[in-house]
Design an enzyme around this catalytic site. Structure first.
Site, PDB file in Angstrom:
ATOM      1  N   ARG A 264       0.652  -1.463   0.111  1.00 46.17           N
ATOM      2  CA  ARG A 264      -0.299   0.348   0.341  1.00 46.17           C
ATOM      3  C   ARG A 264       0.739   1.760   0.105  1.00 46.17           C
ATOM      4  NH1 ARG A 264      -4.684  -1.920   4.062  1.00 46.17           N
ATOM      5  NH2 ARG A 264      -5.304  -3.850   2.669  1.00 46.17           N
ATOM      6  N   ARG A 279       1.787   1.153  10.231  1.00 43.93           N
ATOM      7  CA  ARG A 279       1.452   1.818   8.715  1.00 43.93           C
ATOM      8  C   ARG A 279       2.341   1.816   7.521  1.00 43.93           C
ATOM      9  NH1 ARG A 279      -3.601   4.669   7.232  1.00 43.93           N
ATOM     10  NH2 ARG A 279      -3.948   4.495  10.048  1.00 43.93           N
ATOM     11  N   GLU A 351      -6.892  -0.187  14.874  1.00 45.03           N
ATOM     12  CA  GLU A 351      -7.808  -1.412  14.154  1.00 45.03           C
ATOM     13  C   GLU A 351      -7.012  -2.632  13.396  1.00 45.03           C
ATOM     14  OE1 GLU A 351      -8.976  -2.165   9.205  1.00 45.03           O
ATOM     15  OE2 GLU A 351      -9.427  -0.028  10.230  1.00 45.03           O
ATOM     16  N   SER A 354     -10.752  -5.809   9.757  1.00 43.88           N
ATOM     17  CA  SER A 354     -11.972  -5.782   9.536  1.00 43.88           C
ATOM     18  C   SER A 354     -12.786  -6.565   8.486  1.00 43.88           C
ATOM     19  CB  SER A 354     -12.450  -4.639   9.412  1.00 43.88           C
ATOM     20  OG  SER A 354     -11.355  -4.928   7.662  1.00 43.88           O
ATOM     21  N   ARG A 391       0.201  -6.225  11.479  1.00 38.48           N
ATOM     22  CA  ARG A 391       0.200  -5.070  12.201  1.00 38.48           C
ATOM     23  C   ARG A 391      -0.142  -5.494  13.889  1.00 38.48           C
ATOM     24  NH1 ARG A 391      -4.431  -0.025  11.583  1.00 38.48           N
ATOM     25  NH2 ARG A 391      -2.662   0.226  10.034  1.00 38.48           N
TER      26      ARG A 391
END
Length: 429
Positions: A264, A279, A351, A354, A391
């Site tokens: 990403r 991140r 987070e 998800s 993460r």
């Protein structure tokens, strides 16, 4: 892509969804108008084409002046056919472009608003009172401080070799990631998912079909020389796996668990979570993906969420589950649940995972269908959910830290680390 029948029959429903997302509702009106124009142009084309075929039969049996007259009419009609076909194709292209900008219709109950308008569904577990355990003066270390003491995370050399937001996992850091992802794959396998090692480069039509080339296209890495994209999740490759196929879902959903590297650009996160590995540009992930009937989609969504919570329990992490607001769903999801773990160093939730119900949005774009009991075909529903990713190391290190900087290994991960109970502090090199 949303169902055009819904767009025609219930445009107010789609407008309301756009408003809940904070998106442009006028796109719905444009799409309805373009759909009407496309259908009208297509009707004209089909009428003229039928007339052209009939005229062709007359030409075949005519002679003399009558044939010459018919040939003249046929030539003019051929031009009308070409014009009508061009009009229909142009309207179809415009419609596809506009509809592609309309997000999936958010399901009933999804909160309206943006990133901060989520609803907390439940909190599970209690954050440790580290001050009570180790004394009032104890200051929790963050994951990078812990990782460096364990010789598990090396961001300095990661930046030297690849630039900002890159890192090395070394020693117990590498072992911990492998332990976590192997535990996730075992959980998926036990739940009936087929393990997959997926491609990390995909064609534009697959990336577009999953909805990742819309408003967040700047987050995606593209290899221009090859016209391929690096995936940010194996969801993309798994969604494309059955593109243009008809599935047999008579015995239930088809479920896959993909292990892949993910990439990403983090283009929109300047200055946010720059420390450590929260991140980053590259990480590993085990992603669940389900193809199911529309009727079973919501139950399958709850099933994916339960598996994610099972993994969080295995990692012994305190967490909360939130119902994400419509404006933070992304274009493909109709509903999304996030699981956020407590982060002691920042006294906030982060987070970790998800799960999204994309209803038929992705399947329509990718041509994935099922055959019903009546013999008809229709779009399937697709769902995805993360079972483990790099993460998670952040939360595991911080929540299980000990006074001397070592880290207790959650019981459920010990078999994947050769029985190791504590990640020890290592003397500086």
């Amino acid at each position: 892509m949303i169902d055009l029948r819904v767009l025609r029959d219930a445009p107010d429903l789609v407008r309301a969804s756009q408003l809940r997302r904070g998106a442009d509702p006028s796109l719905v009106d444009s799409a309805v108008d373009l759909d009407a124009r496309r259908r009208a142009a297509l009707t004209d084309f089909e009428r003229l084409r039928a007339e052209q075929k009939g005229l062709g039969k007359e030409v075949a049996t005519a002679s003399g002046e009558a044939k010459a007259e018919l040939l003249g009419r046929a030539k003019a009609l051929a031009e009308q056919v070409r014009t009508a076909q061009a009009d229909a194709e142009a309207a179809a292209a415009e419609l596809e472009e506009v509809v592609g900008r309309i997000g999936n219709v958010a399901l009933d109950g999804v909160p309206a608003g943006g990133e901060d308008d989520f609803v907390v569904l439940r909190e599970v577990g209690s954050p440790r009172d580290l001050a009570a355990e180790y004394g009032a003066d104890f200051v929790p270390l963050d994951h990078l401080d812990l990782g460096e003491r364990l010789r598990a995370i090396d961001t300095v050399r990661g930046a030297k070799v690849s630039g900002a937001r890159f890192y090395y996992l070394t020693g117990v850091g590498a072992r911990l990631e492998l332990a976590l992802l192997n535990a996730a794959m075992d959980a998926a396998l036990a739940a009936g998912f087929t393990p997959m090692i997926t491609p990390t480069l995909v064609k534009p039509e697959v990336m577009r079909g999953t909805g990742f080339l819309g408003e967040h296209a700047d987050e995606v890495y593209r290899l221009e020389a090859d016209d391929l994209y690096l995936v940010g999740t194996s969801e993309v490759a798994l969604a494309g796996y059955h593109a243009d196929e008809i599935l047999d879902l008579s015995t239930g959903p088809q479920r896959y668990a993909g292990w892949s590297a993910c990439y990403r650009r983090e283009a929109g996160s300047y200055g946010k979570d720059t420390r450590g590995i929260i991140r980053v540009h590259q990480f590993h992930k085990v992603e669940m993906f389900s193809y199911t009937s529309v009727e079973d989609a919501e139950a399958e969504h709850e099933r994916l969420l339960a598996l994610e919570e099972q993994m969080l329990a295995l990692a012994e992490l305190p967490y909360r589950v939130i119902d994400t607001a419509a404006g933070d769903l992304g274009s493909s999801a109709a509903r999304k649940f996030d699981c956020e773990a407590w982060l002691p160093s920042q006294q906030r939730y982060l987070e970790l995972t998800s799960t999204s119900n994309c209803t038929t949005y992705q399947a329509r774009r990718l041509g994935v269908r099922e055959r019903t009991a009546s013999g008809e075909t229709r779009a399937v529903a697709t769902l995805n959910g993360t079972l483990g990713t790099t993460r998670w190391i952040v939360a595991i290190l911080e929540n299980h830290q000990q006074a001397d900087g070592s880290v207790r290994v959650p019981v459920g991960l010990r078999p994947y680390l050769g029985g190791l109970e504590v990640l020890p502090v290592v003397a500086p090199a």
